[in-house]
Design a protein around this motif. Structure first.
Motif, short mmCIF file in Angstrom:
data_model
loop_
_atom_site.label_atom_id
_atom_site.label_comp_id
_atom_site.label_asym_id
_atom_site.label_seq_id
_atom_site.Cartn_x
_atom_site.Cartn_y
_atom_site.Cartn_z
N SER A 525 50.72 -0.08 25.96
CA SER A 525 51.55 0.08 27.16
C SER A 525 51.04 1.18 28.08
O SER A 525 51.63 1.43 29.13
N ASN A 526 49.95 1.84 27.72
CA ASN A 526 49.42 2.93 28.54
C ASN A 526 47.90 2.83 28.53
O ASN A 526 47.21 3.43 27.71
N ARG A 527 47.38 2.04 29.50
CA ARG A 527 45.94 1.79 29.50
C ARG A 527 45.14 3.04 29.88
O ARG A 527 43.99 3.19 29.47
N SER A 528 45.73 3.93 30.65
CA SER A 528 45.04 5.18 30.99
C SER A 528 44.80 6.01 29.74
O SER A 528 43.70 6.55 29.51
N LEU A 529 45.85 6.11 28.89
CA LEU A 529 45.70 6.86 27.64
C LEU A 529 44.71 6.15 26.72
O LEU A 529 43.90 6.80 26.03
N LEU A 552 37.59 -13.96 23.59
CA LEU A 552 38.58 -14.44 22.62
C LEU A 552 39.47 -15.54 23.17
O LEU A 552 40.18 -16.21 22.40
N GLY A 553 39.48 -15.67 24.49
CA GLY A 553 40.34 -16.67 25.10
C GLY A 553 41.82 -16.34 24.94
O GLY A 553 42.63 -17.21 24.63
N VAL A 554 42.15 -15.07 25.14
CA VAL A 554 43.54 -14.63 24.93
C VAL A 554 43.98 -13.78 26.12
O VAL A 554 43.18 -13.36 26.96
N ASP A 555 45.30 -13.52 26.16
CA ASP A 555 45.89 -12.61 27.13
C ASP A 555 46.33 -11.37 26.38
O ASP A 555 47.24 -11.42 25.54
N LEU A 556 45.68 -10.23 26.65
CA LEU A 556 45.98 -9.01 25.90
C LEU A 556 47.35 -8.44 26.21
O LEU A 556 47.79 -7.50 25.55
N ALA A 557 48.05 -8.99 27.20
CA ALA A 557 49.41 -8.55 27.47
C ALA A 557 50.43 -9.30 26.63
O ALA A 557 51.61 -8.95 26.60
N ASP A 558 49.98 -10.35 25.94
CA ASP A 558 50.89 -11.17 25.15
C ASP A 558 51.21 -10.47 23.83
O ASP A 558 50.32 -9.98 23.12
N GLY A 559 52.49 -10.43 23.47
CA GLY A 559 52.92 -9.71 22.27
C GLY A 559 52.33 -10.28 21.00
O GLY A 559 51.91 -9.54 20.10
N GLU A 560 52.32 -11.60 20.87
CA GLU A 560 51.78 -12.21 19.66
C GLU A 560 50.29 -11.93 19.52
O GLU A 560 49.77 -11.71 18.42
N THR A 561 49.58 -11.94 20.67
CA THR A 561 48.15 -11.63 20.64
C THR A 561 47.93 -10.20 20.15
O THR A 561 47.04 -9.93 19.33
N ILE A 562 48.74 -9.28 20.67
CA ILE A 562 48.62 -7.87 20.25
C ILE A 562 48.84 -7.75 18.74
O ILE A 562 48.09 -7.06 18.02
N ALA A 563 49.87 -8.43 18.22
CA ALA A 563 50.16 -8.36 16.78
C ALA A 563 49.01 -8.96 15.97
O ALA A 563 48.59 -8.40 14.95
#
Length: 574
Positions: A525-529, A552-563
């Motif tokens: 949630s903090n790309r600068s950090l 990877l063919g993904v959206d890094l803002a997607d919650g499931e992708t992050i998990a």
């Protein structure tokens, strides 16, 4: 005749015949023996058989003799006979065989009363026998027993001397002693902490009870009656004590065997100038027991921990691992000594700690490949068990980003111990399990920390970075399951394109995509950090993220992708 001191040593293991056994000899039975007094002393040992005549025999005795006599030359009664009886019994004889007929028709009353009072067997023979045949048979038995003791002593001396000259490990020497004596043997250090123990089939809890309890300030543990205890010392230095708990007799003498074992251990200790083997072995043995499941009950494990100096009752126990990170600027042994000393001082005076190098444990304890790799690189992590009073603030965790109290204390101690030239970037990485009160939870906590290895720190204070199971439950869980083939395939599938790209060379192949992804997932949630964590400018960091999404063919803002990617990264080998 043998020196009395040597005789006492031979008698220790009961190789000598008893009065009861001599009464069963055919040469004695030929005289129709009758026990008329001192029946309770039939198990007295006979050190020699002595044919006696006249009144001055008592002055010739050393004690332990069986007196063979006809009573010739003895007073027939009155004060003179009572005096002779008192002198004989005062000499410590084992028994009297009185042949009736020549001196006395019946045993004198004064002799009967005296033998009963001193529990000295009085046997009368009503048929004439040849005393020389009895003494010959008795002496054959005695000398045979003494020769057996000498042979046994020589064999044990040779075995244990070889162990000492070979610098055999202390646990092996103790095991050999226990097998030789067929009894539990315990080696302790000067603080009465158990260094090595061999139970020889006995219950561990009962055997270690004297060391698991509170040791009296004035002396050593209170061991059961029938135990033997000798110091381990040489050149005026005492390193501990060796104890053999009750067991069967040994031809060489139980104490003699134990003294020879102490000699072998002293040879090994002299060869180990730093005392590393003794310092480490007790803790190493406990960790192998704990992690290898080499105990039957929690009570048995608690006894071993307490005997090694880690009290459990009424306390909390924290599992931990420690390792140096960054350049220490000196030999790894100095780094390790600083970390160990700082931790011990951090828990003092109320706390206790057991420490052991992780890679030094046996394969049966399940050393992980990651730990072995660190050891080969000279950065061997330490395993620790910390015991603190239940109300000790150092046993508390830290729910916020602040470092827990134990880490703060450790950082303070390191500041006082770390040499001045140590580079500023050097840190001690402390992994802490949750404070536990049940031993099974302690074991699970330590295994979880070992499986997780080093994770990103959840807090930092001074020269200490901290990872906490309570603060990073997912990371510890996934690392604990990372050995499963299914999870490895999952990680390979999820991250394969990034791994392949990082391994390639050429324009656009910077080799840092996994590191960038890790920084992003730590602070999604903090790309600068996250960019600061990756040590990249924001623009370059955003470019790397776009490339990751494309590969990877993904959206890094997607919650499931992050998990999914978080689990995949955690599952990768350390």
């Amino acid at each position: 005749m043998q020196d009395p001191a040597d005789q006492a040593d031979y008698a220790e293991h009961s190789p000598l015949p008893t009065v009861r056994e001599i009464l069963a000899l055919p040469e004695v039975e030929a005289g129709r023996p009758e026990l008329v007094a001192g029946a309770s002393g039939q198990d007295r040992e006979v050190r020699w058989a002595h044919v006696a005549a006249g009144r001055g025999v008592a002055a010739l005795l050393d004690g332990g003799e069986l007196i063979l006599t006809t009573g010739a030359g003895w007073p027939q009664g009155g004060p003179e006979l009572r005096t002779l009886v008192e002198e004989l019994l005062g000499a410590g004889i084992s028994g009297i065989v009185l042949e009736l007929g020549r001196g006395f028709a019946e045993p004198p009353e004064a002799l009967i009363r005296g033998c009963d009072a001193h529990a000295v067997p009085l046997i009368v023979l009503r048929r004439e026998v040849r005393f020389v045949q009895i003494t010959q048979r008795v002496h054959q038995r005695i000398l045979g027993a003494q020769n057996e003791a000498l042979r046994a002593r020589a064999e044990v001396h040779e075995m244990l001397t070889e162990l000492g000259l070979n610098r055999s490990p202390v646990d092996y020497v103790v095991e050999q002693l226990a097998g030789t004596l067929q009894a539990p043997v315990v080696l302790e250090d000067p603080s009465h902490r158990v260094v090595a123990f061999a139970g020889f089939g006995s219950a561990v809890t009962e055997s270690l009870a004297p060391w698991a309890g509170t040791v009296p300030a004035a002396g050593s543990p209170t061991v059961p009656a029938g135990s033997e205890r000798v110091p381990v010392e040489a050149r005026g230095t005492r390193w501990g004590a060796l104890t053999a708990l009750p067991g069967p007799a040994h031809p060489a003498g139980r104490r003699t065997v134990l003294e020879l074992g102490a000699f072998a251990l002293a040879l090994g200790r002299l060869a180990d100038a730093e005392g590393e083997q003794w310092l480490q072995f007790g803790s190493k043995r406990v960790f192998e027991t704990l992690l290898g499941g080499r105990y039957r009950t929690d009570a048995e494990l608690a006894a071993q921990l307490a005997a090694a100096g880690l009290p459990i009752e009424g306390r909390v126990v924290i599992a931990a691992t420690l390792r140096g990170t960054g350049d220490f600027g000196a030999h790894p042994s100095l780094e390790r000594a600083a970390i160990e000393t700082a931790l011990r001082r951090s828990v003092a005076p109320e706390g206790r700690v057991l420490l052991a190098p992780a890679a030094a444990l046996e394969a049966g304890a399940g050393v992980t490949p990651g730990i072995e790799a660190e050891a080969e690189a000279g950065r061997e992590p330490l395993l620790a068990l910390i015991s603190l009073p239940e109300d000790d603030p150092r046993a508390e965790g830290s729910p916020s980003r602040a470092a827990p109290p134990l880490a703060v204390r450790l950082a303070r101690e390191l500041d006082m111990l770390v040499p001045g030239p140590t580079p500023d970037a050097w840190r001690t990485h402390l992994a802490l399990g949750a404070p536990e009160r049940r031993l099974r939870q302690v074991v699970a906590s330590l295994e979880q920390l070992r499986a997780a290895g080093r994770l990103a720190a959840s807090a930092e204070t001074g020269r200490v970075t901290v990872q906490q199971v309570e603060r990073q439950p997912l990371a510890h869980l996934i690392r604990g399951l990372a050995g499963l083939p299914e999870l490895q395939r999952f990680a390979d599938d999820a991250l394969g394109p990034l791994v392949e790209h990082d391994a390639s060379t050429g324009p656009g192949h910077s080799g840092d995509l996994l590191r960038v992804l890790d920084a992003y997932l730590t602070n999604p949630s903090n790309r600068s950090l996250a960019a600061n964590r990756a040590r990249l400018s924001r623009s370059v960091f955003y470019q790397r993220l776009a490339l990751i999404e494309e590969l990877l063919g993904v959206d890094l803002a997607d919650g499931e992708t992050i998990a999914t990617l978080t689990v995949a990264l955690l599952a990768r080998p350390v």
